[in-house]
Design an enzyme around this catalytic site. Structure first.
Site, PDB file in Angstrom:
ATOM      1  N   ARG A 131       1.000  -1.404   0.046  1.00 19.06           N
ATOM      2  CA  ARG A 131      -0.124  -0.036  -0.135  1.00 19.06           C
ATOM      3  C   ARG A 131       0.838   1.126  -0.107  1.00 19.06           C
ATOM      4  NH1 ARG A 131      -3.283  -1.545   5.200  1.00 19.06           N
ATOM      5  NH2 ARG A 131      -1.355  -1.921   5.537  1.00 19.06           N
ATOM      6  N   LYS A 175       4.135 -17.547   7.798  1.00 18.82           N
ATOM      7  CA  LYS A 175       3.216 -17.830   9.095  1.00 18.82           C
ATOM      8  C   LYS A 175       2.945 -16.638   9.740  1.00 18.82           C
ATOM      9  CE  LYS A 175       5.957 -17.808  12.997  1.00 18.82           C
ATOM     10  NZ  LYS A 175       6.791 -17.792  13.913  1.00 18.82           N
ATOM     11  N   ASP A 214       7.815 -22.651   6.079  1.00 14.33           N
ATOM     12  CA  ASP A 214       8.194 -22.700   7.470  1.00 14.33           C
ATOM     13  C   ASP A 214       9.593 -22.695   7.427  1.00 14.33           C
ATOM     14  OD1 ASP A 214       9.395 -24.097   9.739  1.00 14.33           O
ATOM     15  OD2 ASP A 214       7.252 -24.470  10.452  1.00 14.33           O
ATOM     16  N   HIS A 215      10.307 -21.782   7.798  1.00 13.33           N
ATOM     17  CA  HIS A 215      11.865 -21.589   7.532  1.00 13.33           C
ATOM     18  C   HIS A 215      12.504 -22.731   8.317  1.00 13.33           C
ATOM     19  CE1 HIS A 215      12.225 -19.287  11.225  1.00 13.33           C
ATOM     20  NE2 HIS A 215      13.521 -19.716  11.059  1.00 13.33           N
ATOM     21  N   LYS A 274      16.365 -25.089   6.586  1.00 10.76           N
ATOM     22  CA  LYS A 274      17.487 -25.270   7.382  1.00 10.76           C
ATOM     23  C   LYS A 274      18.144 -26.710   6.916  1.00 10.76           C
ATOM     24  CE  LYS A 274      16.546 -22.749  11.326  1.00 10.76           C
ATOM     25  NZ  LYS A 274      17.339 -21.485  11.392  1.00 10.76           N
ATOM     26  N   GLU A 282      16.476 -19.413  22.537  1.00 11.33           N
ATOM     27  CA  GLU A 282      17.316 -18.222  22.028  1.00 11.33           C
ATOM     28  C   GLU A 282      17.455 -17.525  23.061  1.00 11.33           C
ATOM     29  OE1 GLU A 282      14.880 -16.655  18.809  1.00 11.33           O
ATOM     30  OE2 GLU A 282      13.307 -17.564  19.448  1.00 11.33           O
ATOM     31  N   HIS A 341       7.479 -24.786  13.773  1.00  8.17           N
ATOM     32  CA  HIS A 341       8.860 -25.234  13.641  1.00  8.17           C
ATOM     33  C   HIS A 341       9.198 -26.656  14.391  1.00  8.17           C
ATOM     34  CE1 HIS A 341       9.212 -21.462  11.899  1.00  8.17           C
ATOM     35  NE2 HIS A 341       9.507 -20.677  12.930  1.00  8.17           N
ATOM     36  N   LYS A 393      12.549 -18.019  24.960  1.00  9.03           N
ATOM     37  CA  LYS A 393      13.417 -16.869  24.733  1.00  9.03           C
ATOM     38  C   LYS A 393      14.258 -16.458  26.033  1.00  9.03           C
ATOM     39  CE  LYS A 393      10.858 -15.043  20.970  1.00  9.03           C
ATOM     40  NZ  LYS A 393      11.640 -15.351  19.601  1.00  9.03           N
TER      41      LYS A 393
HETATM   42  C1  BG6 Z   1      10.315 -17.224  14.129  1.00  6.94           C
HETATM   43  C2  BG6 Z   1       9.706 -16.687  15.341  1.00  6.94           C
HETATM   44  O1  BG6 Z   1       9.547 -17.860  13.201  1.00  6.94           O
HETATM   45  O2  BG6 Z   1      11.691 -17.805  14.324  1.00  6.94           O
HETATM   46  C3  BG6 Z   1      10.755 -15.828  16.135  1.00  6.94           C
HETATM   47  O3  BG6 Z   1       8.596 -15.763  14.996  1.00  6.94           O
HETATM   48  C4  BG6 Z   1      11.954 -16.661  16.285  1.00  6.94           C
HETATM   49  O4  BG6 Z   1      10.397 -15.494  17.412  1.00  6.94           O
HETATM   50  C5  BG6 Z   1      12.594 -17.061  14.868  1.00  6.94           C
HETATM   51  O5  BG6 Z   1      12.880 -15.820  16.790  1.00  6.94           O
HETATM   52  C6  BG6 Z   1      13.738 -18.366  15.310  1.00  6.94           C
HETATM   53  O6  BG6 Z   1      14.362 -18.478  14.042  1.00  6.94           O
HETATM   54  P1  BG6 Z   1      15.720 -19.092  13.933  1.00  6.94           P
HETATM   55  O7  BG6 Z   1      16.289 -19.525  12.512  1.00  6.94           O
HETATM   56  O8  BG6 Z   1      16.677 -17.788  14.392  1.00  6.94           O
HETATM   57  O9  BG6 Z   1      15.909 -20.115  14.949  1.00  6.94           O
END
Ligand code: BG6
Length: 504
Positions: free
Chosen positions: A47, A155, A184-185, A189, A223, A247, A347
């Protein structure tokens, strides 16, 4: 490598953070490595009002996320990439018919001979995925009579089981399931994919990969950072929705699945979904014993004050959103009957690490008195990606004293191999029409079906929220969950002595 068709990538929400931070750098690396097809272009849309030139500057030439990658490249090489970027302003709303967008797609398609192949990447709030899909369909932009059309969605895919189902149904009204790619990243990996290879290309693991030899499975995703600037989003989400539902359950499905009949997307996804559907759902009797939730509290790490979750921007003062979640569960099938899975994510832990630990049963006959070999296979997803095998060796000298030794493999040892970033791999796969590393509708729903009752139970606040000091391995209460298994494997010590554990 499969041949890649000429194509256009249309990014919705292109003025946002993901485009500049992840998508364009991933495309640039693919461009550098020669993976992009000869005829390729990107059309950003959102936008905001921006010209093509402004878009190119934002995402390429002036992008701090590309600075390092482009610094060594020749100007015309960079321009060659930047000049494939275009921008179309949607005129302040995603709701108006996409007539301007359609004209732009057609003209770029013609100019670059893109054979009418298009990927639409939705990097917008999920609330408008259905609307965008409908508007694309209304303009004939999802039709596959000339060239293919694919839709990638980010997501969160749903907020509950019900909303995930509604979203699937909504999008499937305008696109076929085979056109939809749910990203889903974690599946991008390399080490997550390697779970499949470790299991199914070696003859030494699979015979042991079952209830006869495995005592329990532990998965940790930690994390070291807090929620940072994402408090507003996170406070409505929490660890279970943000990491576990997607994940971590994806990792569980790869660890637990049966061998697929071949390596095709559908065969692999069929087995993954079966594993997810076999997870025993928690109930009144098991919610309390099998789950722990927590929230990080302010603490001091190396002399520096770290904020507590409730002090973060965008987070409510009395928030009951979890930043720590640990769940114990069982998979009710032939292979895994009675083997507990312990999965935790959080976290503000002492370090960033994601690993799968397969704990094997001790040898059934103890020949060497006083010893017990600790056989574990540790699959390190990140960082220091690799595999570590722990096994007993004889301590030199008299008698049979056994000590645990390590046999390890680090991805960094493969010096000549370029390891793609998750987004690179996933974009390349979608460009090739390979959906193996994307989540299918039924997988997403099976994951929600397990998570939903836990979220419901937690919402009632019958289960305590445990405060843990930032920089520690989480609530002490979580130790109860893994009672009788020698505790959690914590790779590293707590970073603070703060003993401010509490109930919130
Ligand atoms: C994301 C979450 O999908 O994945 C984040 O929304 C998280 O909160 C992140 O920090 C972690 O990804 P990675 O690849 O750094 O483990």
């Amino acid at each position: 490598m499969k041949k890649i068709d000429n194509q256009l990538l249309v990014i919705f929400g292109a003025s946002g953070d993901l485009t500049v931070r992840k998508l364009i750098p991933a495309l640039f690396n693919l461009y550098k490595e020669g993976h992009l097809p000869e005829n390729f272009a990107v059309l950003g849309t959102s936008r905001s009002n921006m010209t093509d030139e402004e878009f190119r500057a934002k995402v390429v030439t002036e992008s701090k996320f590309l600075k390092d990658s482009i610094s060594d490249e020749a100007i015309d090489f960079i321009e060659g990439f930047a000049n494939r970027m275009f921008y179309e302003d949607l005129g302040g709303s995603y709701e108006e018919p996409y007539i301007g967008l359609k004209n732009r797609v057609e003209s770029i398609n013609k100019e670059f001979s893109l054979d009418n192949n298009v990927i639409y990447y939705l990097s917008t709030p999920p609330g408008i995925y259905e609307l965008i899909s409908k508007n694309l369909k209304d303009q004939g932009l999802s039709e596959e009579n000339k060239g293919w059309k694919r839709l990638i969605v980010e997501k969160p895919f749903g907020y509950t089981l019900e909303t995930a189902k509604a979203l699937n149904k909504g999008i499937q009204t305008y696109f076929n399931e085979s056109q939809i790619y749910r990203i889903d990243h974690y599946l991008g990996k390399e080490t997550v994919q390697n779970l499949l290879v470790t299991r199914f290309s070696n003859s030494i693991f699979e015979p042991l990969w079952n209830r006869n030899y495995i005592n329990h499975i532990e998965i940790t995703n930690a994390e070291s950072v807090g929620v940072g600037s994402r408090g507003g989003y996170y406070d409505k989400s929490g660890a279970l929705r943000d990491m576990f539902q997607n994940h971590l359950l994806q990792i569980v499905s790869l660890v637990a699945m049966e061998p697929p009949i071949d390596a095709n997307a559908e065969s692999i996804r069929n087995e993954k979904v079966k594993a997810l559907q076999s997870i025993r759902h928690l109930n009144e009797e098991t919610f309390y014993t099998n789950t722990t939730r927590g929230q990080y509290l302010a603490s001091t790490i190396n002399g520096e004050k770290v904020k507590g979750y409730r002090e973060e921007d965008g987070v409510a003062d009395n928030s009951m959103t979890e930043t720590y979640a640990a769940i114990k569960f069982y998979i009710d099938n032939w292979r895994w009957k009675d083997v507990p899975f312990y999965v935790r994510t959080a976290k503000c832990m002492p370090t960033k690490v994601t690993e799968v630990v397969i704990h094997f049963k001790p040898s059934h006959h103890r020949l060497f008195e006083g010893t017990n070999s600790d056989n574990r296979l540790i699959i390190r997803i990140q960082p220091d990606e690799g595999i570590l095998m722990k096994f007993g060796v004889k301590v030199p000298g008299q008698g049979f004293k056994v000590e645990t030794a390590n046999l390890d493999f680090h991805y960094t040892d493969l010096v000549d191999t370029y390891v793609m970033e998750a987004y690179e791999r996933l974009l390349l796969d979608a460009m090739q029409g390979d959906a193996t590393l994307y989540a299918r509708a039924d997988e997403v729903e099976a994951a929600w079906a397990f998570v939903d009752p836990i979220l419901e139970e937690w919402k009632s606040n019958r289960e305590k929220m445990h405060g843990y000091p930032a920089g520690t391995w989480g609530p002490k209460f979580a130790d109860k969950l893994i009672d009788g298994q020698d505790g959690w494997r914590n790779p590293g010590p707590n970073l603070t002595d703060s003993a401010d554990y509490c109930e919130l």
